[in-house]
Design a protein around this motif. Structure first.
Motif, PDB file in Angstrom:
ATOM      1  N   LEU A  86      35.603  20.447  80.827  1.00 16.29           N
ATOM      2  CA  LEU A  86      36.668  20.090  79.880  1.00 16.29           C
ATOM      3  C   LEU A  86      36.280  20.501  78.458  1.00 16.29           C
ATOM      4  O   LEU A  86      37.083  21.076  77.723  1.00 16.29           O
ATOM      5  N   LEU A  87      35.055  20.220  78.066  1.00 19.00           N
ATOM      6  CA  LEU A  87      34.616  20.596  76.724  1.00 19.00           C
ATOM      7  C   LEU A  87      34.383  22.104  76.634  1.00 19.00           C
ATOM      8  O   LEU A  87      34.721  22.735  75.637  1.00 19.00           O
ATOM      9  N   GLY A  88      33.803  22.684  77.692  1.00 17.24           N
ATOM     10  CA  GLY A  88      33.500  24.112  77.649  1.00 17.24           C
ATOM     11  C   GLY A  88      34.761  24.963  77.572  1.00 17.24           C
ATOM     12  O   GLY A  88      34.784  26.007  76.918  1.00 17.24           O
ATOM     13  N   ASP A  89      35.822  24.512  78.214  1.00 17.17           N
ATOM     14  CA  ASP A  89      37.050  25.301  78.273  1.00 17.17           C
ATOM     15  C   ASP A  89      37.922  25.041  77.044  1.00 17.17           C
ATOM     16  O   ASP A  89      39.105  24.739  77.152  1.00 17.17           O
ATOM     17  N   THR A  90      37.318  25.130  75.875  1.00 11.34           N
ATOM     18  CA  THR A  90      38.075  24.976  74.633  1.00 11.34           C
ATOM     19  C   THR A  90      37.653  26.090  73.688  1.00 11.34           C
ATOM     20  O   THR A  90      36.660  26.770  73.918  1.00 11.34           O
ATOM     21  N   ALA A  91      38.404  26.221  72.610  1.00  9.68           N
ATOM     22  CA  ALA A  91      38.047  27.194  71.583  1.00  9.68           C
ATOM     23  C   ALA A  91      37.107  26.568  70.557  1.00  9.68           C
ATOM     24  O   ALA A  91      36.808  27.187  69.539  1.00  9.68           O
ATOM     25  N   THR A  92      36.653  25.356  70.803  1.00 11.49           N
ATOM     26  CA  THR A  92      35.715  24.694  69.904  1.00 11.49           C
ATOM     27  C   THR A  92      34.358  25.396  70.027  1.00 11.49           C
ATOM     28  O   THR A  92      33.771  25.384  71.103  1.00 11.49           O
ATOM     29  N   PRO A  93      33.880  26.026  68.937  1.00  7.23           N
ATOM     30  CA  PRO A  93      32.772  26.985  69.091  1.00  7.23           C
ATOM     31  C   PRO A  93      31.545  26.439  69.823  1.00  7.23           C
ATOM     32  O   PRO A  93      31.057  27.077  70.762  1.00  7.23           O
ATOM     33  N   THR A  94      31.045  25.274  69.420  1.00  9.87           N
ATOM     34  CA  THR A  94      29.806  24.799  70.024  1.00  9.87           C
ATOM     35  C   THR A  94      29.998  24.431  71.497  1.00  9.87           C
ATOM     36  O   THR A  94      29.152  24.749  72.334  1.00  9.87           O
ATOM     37  N   TRP A  95      31.093  23.801  71.824  1.00 15.40           N
ATOM     38  CA  TRP A  95      31.334  23.444  73.227  1.00 15.40           C
ATOM     39  C   TRP A  95      31.496  24.694  74.078  1.00 15.40           C
ATOM     40  O   TRP A  95      30.929  24.818  75.162  1.00 15.40           O
ATOM     41  N   ASN A  96      32.303  25.622  73.560  1.00 18.98           N
ATOM     42  CA  ASN A  96      32.567  26.824  74.342  1.00 18.98           C
ATOM     43  C   ASN A  96      31.287  27.631  74.565  1.00 18.98           C
ATOM     44  O   ASN A  96      31.041  28.138  75.657  1.00 18.98           O
ATOM     45  N   ALA A 156      26.432  29.207  66.864  1.00 15.92           N
ATOM     46  CA  ALA A 156      27.222  28.130  67.456  1.00 15.92           C
ATOM     47  C   ALA A 156      26.344  26.955  67.863  1.00 15.92           C
ATOM     48  O   ALA A 156      26.830  25.836  68.037  1.00 15.92           O
ATOM     49  N   ALA A 157      25.041  27.182  68.015  1.00 15.11           N
ATOM     50  CA  ALA A 157      24.139  26.093  68.404  1.00 15.11           C
ATOM     51  C   ALA A 157      23.717  25.248  67.207  1.00 15.11           C
ATOM     52  O   ALA A 157      23.221  24.133  67.385  1.00 15.11           O
ATOM     53  N   GLY A 175      30.486  19.448  68.514  1.00 13.27           N
ATOM     54  CA  GLY A 175      31.663  20.281  68.759  1.00 13.27           C
ATOM     55  C   GLY A 175      32.716  20.088  67.685  1.00 13.27           C
ATOM     56  O   GLY A 175      33.249  21.046  67.128  1.00 13.27           O
ATOM     57  N   ILE A 176      33.000  18.833  67.383  1.00 10.99           N
ATOM     58  CA  ILE A 176      34.021  18.557  66.366  1.00 10.99           C
ATOM     59  C   ILE A 176      33.596  19.177  65.036  1.00 10.99           C
ATOM     60  O   ILE A 176      34.402  19.812  64.338  1.00 10.99           O
ATOM     61  N   ALA A 177      32.304  19.034  64.695  1.00 12.25           N
ATOM     62  CA  ALA A 177      31.828  19.604  63.433  1.00 12.25           C
ATOM     63  C   ALA A 177      31.958  21.122  63.453  1.00 12.25           C
ATOM     64  O   ALA A 177      32.327  21.737  62.438  1.00 12.25           O
ATOM     65  N   SER A 178      31.694  21.748  64.598  1.00 12.82           N
ATOM     66  CA  SER A 178      31.763  23.212  64.652  1.00 12.82           C
ATOM     67  C   SER A 178      33.198  23.700  64.484  1.00 12.82           C
ATOM     68  O   SER A 178      33.429  24.791  63.968  1.00 12.82           O
ATOM     69  N   ALA A 179      34.162  22.897  64.930  1.00 13.55           N
ATOM     70  CA  ALA A 179      35.552  23.329  64.773  1.00 13.55           C
ATOM     71  C   ALA A 179      36.013  23.191  63.331  1.00 13.55           C
ATOM     72  O   ALA A 179      36.899  23.909  62.882  1.00 13.55           O
ATOM     73  N   LYS A 180      35.394  22.260  62.598  1.00 15.86           N
ATOM     74  CA  LYS A 180      35.858  22.011  61.240  1.00 15.86           C
ATOM     75  C   LYS A 180      35.310  23.011  60.237  1.00 15.86           C
ATOM     76  O   LYS A 180      35.770  23.068  59.107  1.00 15.86           O
TER      77      LYS A 180
END
Ligand code: SF4
Ligand code: SF4
Ligand code: SF4
Lengths: 363, 336
Positions: free
Chosen positions: A199-209, A269-270, A328-333
């Motif tokens: 669920l987290l990996g399949d997003t455009a959120t850089p760190t999760w993806n 991204a890490a 993840g949230i921080a990476s998207a922001k």
């Protein structure tokens, strides 16, 4: 390589070599990916963005979702311990694990529903089944798991209360299906623990993806050590042997998977995994996991040490989930985490001669 | 379910049994004047509530900020000096010189990229200052991350090949928000509309915000398309910067326009989303940009996350097997 008049406009050689260097290095290139800069003496430019505004949007998820990641893992591991206890004749472990599974999955489901924009529509999750949507697949896994966990836990509650639940003739049915229900829950336990990583990996959120390759391993390990921790807290040491074993295996898996994940991810991204609140949580998560694992391994036959280790493991798992979630949230922001890895991979593909798959084209 | 990545016809993948052509936009930012008529028209037509607190954002003439639940068109303003213009020209030239393979059969109308050689781009033709203005919108991707991950089926592919949310189905889970590689779709919150007390009465009775808690984005004016109407934003655009039509025609127009600009020496011009081999299978809304995409707040190399989903499921399957093995080992192994 074309031979056109425009070759004279091509970037100077040093700039081209820098591009390839950048690919091997930590990926901190600032040359716009087009090799157009020729003045290495000038400090490399900050990446460009639109007034520093984020490119992708963070998931509108609050702490509830991180709590669910944690509780879902606890529930999944507990169902496995419950089934194991059931099959190997450890009634106390079985009972405690089943109760733990129901409590955790119930709490997790409440947290999930609470986080919806329209909680009253939570059943819409089950109006279809979509393989392309990990959330849809997960909702079905969660439902199937909850059915088995619920039935087996209710059977335990009935037994504990001296058969006082007002079940009437249903009691016989309950007792008949209790065993299979426990096994059914255990079958869906692994998927329950692992789907949240997809669920987290399949997003455009850089760190999760960027973490999608290893995140499932981190999450199932975290689920193992958390549920084992819970069992070590609730169950006398005599029956908690398997929980101690699972705790140690979980800790080893967690630490190794996390390290491999960080190494294999895009280095930019890490970064959020090491910074700020998320970084601190993940650091403490590792420490607590190792402490809890050592406690289980060396002092797990002492009731006090076992309980303390169990608590440390639960905390470690919660911190892992919150840490990954927050990173993840921080990476998207921050637009940097979207733009730089993308520019780097585009430049790397171009350097390797792949030029047909860019979204930006000259014609 | 159709394929997860690569060139495809999204309408056919969604099993529509008809031959509606796919609809789309071509937003030519080189003739955008930044009037924001599109933003206003979209708000009006779709009854979208106020977004934010009407502050000045300190980003040139853009006080809208970004696309969001209540902002489905967003006009970006960028101020650039000569140095940056020259860089943009060079990066655009590099794109052409990369020898991008043409997509689809070559057309007679578009001159070969090498025509660029005749362009005279030496200063003083380069201005010492420019404003970039670009009206951003949902890309209506061929492989839409938002649609793929939506668990309720609220997001669907229309007969026009566009991507639309059904307000009465969405339960606001927010998965689509994280799934969109362009940061377009957003869950609408009710906390953003604060009406200043000093304002006149009609403002005090601000209408209630509709669809709170539900994911919202451009519908490509689905309600207008079914009535054979042009989308409100395209209709309102005074310069035809926003062009609407069949997707194939839009891509063709975009290609012609970019070659025309190149022939004028404006090598900074480039297309965004016209390549069906890109990470999202090409976009329904194609753009002509005058600088790198990230300058406009667009991702430079977006990839639909679902393209990797089969692999993610395989990895998860391995993890599940590992977890089961660990549990078995815990019970059967020694020490206990
Ligand atoms: S741009 Fe985003 S919201 Fe629009 S269709 Fe593509 S993925 Fe969905
Ligand atoms: S928020 Fe609504 S549209 Fe978005 S994924 Fe969830 S149900 Fe689908
Ligand atoms: S197509 Fe309609 S909904 Fe989309 S931006 Fe234009 S006016 Fe708004």
């Amino acid at each position: 390589m074309t031979l056109s008049e425009f070759d004279s406009f091509r970037p100077a050689e040093p700039a081209r070599r820098r591009r390839q260097d950048g690919k091997r290095g930590p990926g901190r290139r600032r040359d716009n990916g087009d090799g157009s800069r020729e003045m290495p003496m000038v400090p490399e430019q900050e990446f460009t963005s639109y007034y520093g505004r984020p490119v992708v949007k963070p998931a509108p998820w609050g702490d509830d979702v991180a709590i669910y990641l944690f509780l879902g893992g606890v529930a999944a591991g507990s169902a496995l311990l419950g089934a194991g206890g059931q099959l190997t004749g450890r009634p106390t472990l079985c009972r405690n694990a089943r109760l733990g599974a129901l409590a955790a999955v119930g709490g997790g489901a409440v947290a999930l529903v609470k986080d919806l924009g329209r909680p009253e529509r939570f059943l819409h999750m089950l109006r279809t089944f979509k393989v392309t949507s990990p959330m849809s697949v997960g909702s079905w896994i969660l439902s199937a798991f909850s059915a088995g966990a619920g039935v087996s836990a209710v059977a335990e509650i009935d037994r504990m209360s001296g058969h006082r639940l007002p079940l009437g003739p249903l009691r016989k049915v309950l007792q008949a299906v209790e065993g299979p229900a426990g096994i059914e829950a255990a079958v869906f336990a692994g998927p329950l623990a692992a789907y949240t990583a997809v669920l987290l990996g399949d997003t455009a959120t850089p760190t999760w993806n960027a973490a999608h390759e290893e995140l499932p391993f981190v999450f199932v390990s975290s689920a193992c050590l958390a549920s084992a921790g819970l069992a070590m807290v609730t169950t006398p040491v005599r029956e908690a042997g398997p929980a101690r074993n699972l705790a140690v295996l979980g800790v080893v898996g967690d630490v190794v998977a996390m390290k491999v994940m960080e190494r294999r991810m895009d280095p930019i991204a890490a970064e959020p995994l090491h910074q700020g609140k998320a970084g601190a949580m993940l650091k403490w998560s590792e420490r607590l996991a190792v402490a809890g694992g050592l406690g289980a391994l060396l002092g797990g036959r002492n009731r006090v040490v076992a309980a303390a280790s169990g608590l440390a493991l639960l905390a470690a798992s919660a911190l892992t989930r919150f840490g990954v979630f927050e990173a993840g949230i921080a990476s998207a922001k921050d637009p940097r985490y979207t733009i730089e890895p993308q520019k780097n991979r585009l430049a790397a593909r171009r350097a390797a001669g792949v030029t047909g798959d860019a979204i930006t084209t000259g014609s | 379910m159709g394929q997860l990545s690569g060139p495809t016809d999204p309408t056919a993948d969604a099993r529509w049994e008809h031959s509606h052509p796919r609809k789309g936009f071509f937003t030519d930012t080189s003739i955008c004047i930044g009037c924001k008529a599109c933003e206003v028209a979209c708000k009006e037509w779709n009854h979208n509530p106020q977004d934010g607190d009407l502050e000045l954002l300190g980003s040139s003439y853009d006080n809208t900020g970004e696309l969001g639940a209540s902002t489905w068109r967003h006009v970006a303003f960028i101020e650039q000096g000569q140095e940056r213009i020259i860089e943009a020209r060079e990066s655009g030239r590099a794109l052409v010189n990369l020898g991008m393979p043409r997509i689809g059969p070559p057309t007679q109308s578009a001159p070969a990229p090498t025509n660029l050689a005749e362009a005279d781009t030496t200063p003083p033709d380069t201005a010492d200052f420019r404003w970039l203005m670009s009206s951003d919108v949902c890309k209506h991707c061929t492989h839409a991350g938002c649609l793929d991950v939506c668990p309720t089926g609220a997001l669907f592919r229309t007969e026009f090949g566009t991507v639309v949310v059904q307000d009465d189905v969405c339960n606001g889970c927010g998965t689509c928000v994280a799934g969109c590689p362009f940061g377009v779709i957003e869950r609408r919150s009710n906390g953003t509309v604060k009406v200043a007390t000093s304002r006149e009465e009609q403002h005090a009775n601000h209408p209630e915000v509709p669809n709170v808690g539900i994911a919202q984005k451009c519908t490509l004016c689905y309600d207008r398309l079914v009535a054979d109407e042009t989308p409100a934003c395209a209709k309102a655009c005074p310069t035809t910067s926003i062009k609407f039509g069949d997707h194939d025609d839009m891509v063709e127009t975009a290609r012609e326009r970019v070659s025309a600009l190149h022939a004028q020496g404006l090598t900074e011009a480039r297309l965004y989303g016209a390549n069906e081999n890109d990470g999202v299978g090409g976009t329904g809304s194609v753009f002509l940009l005058l600088d790198e995409p990230e300058v406009y707040g667009l991702p430079p190399d977006p990839r639909v996350p679902t393209a990797d989903l089969p692999r993610m499921y395989r990895r998860a399957g391995m993890a599940v097997a590992g977890m089961a093995a660990a549990a078995a080992l815990a019970f059967l192994g020694g020490r206990a």
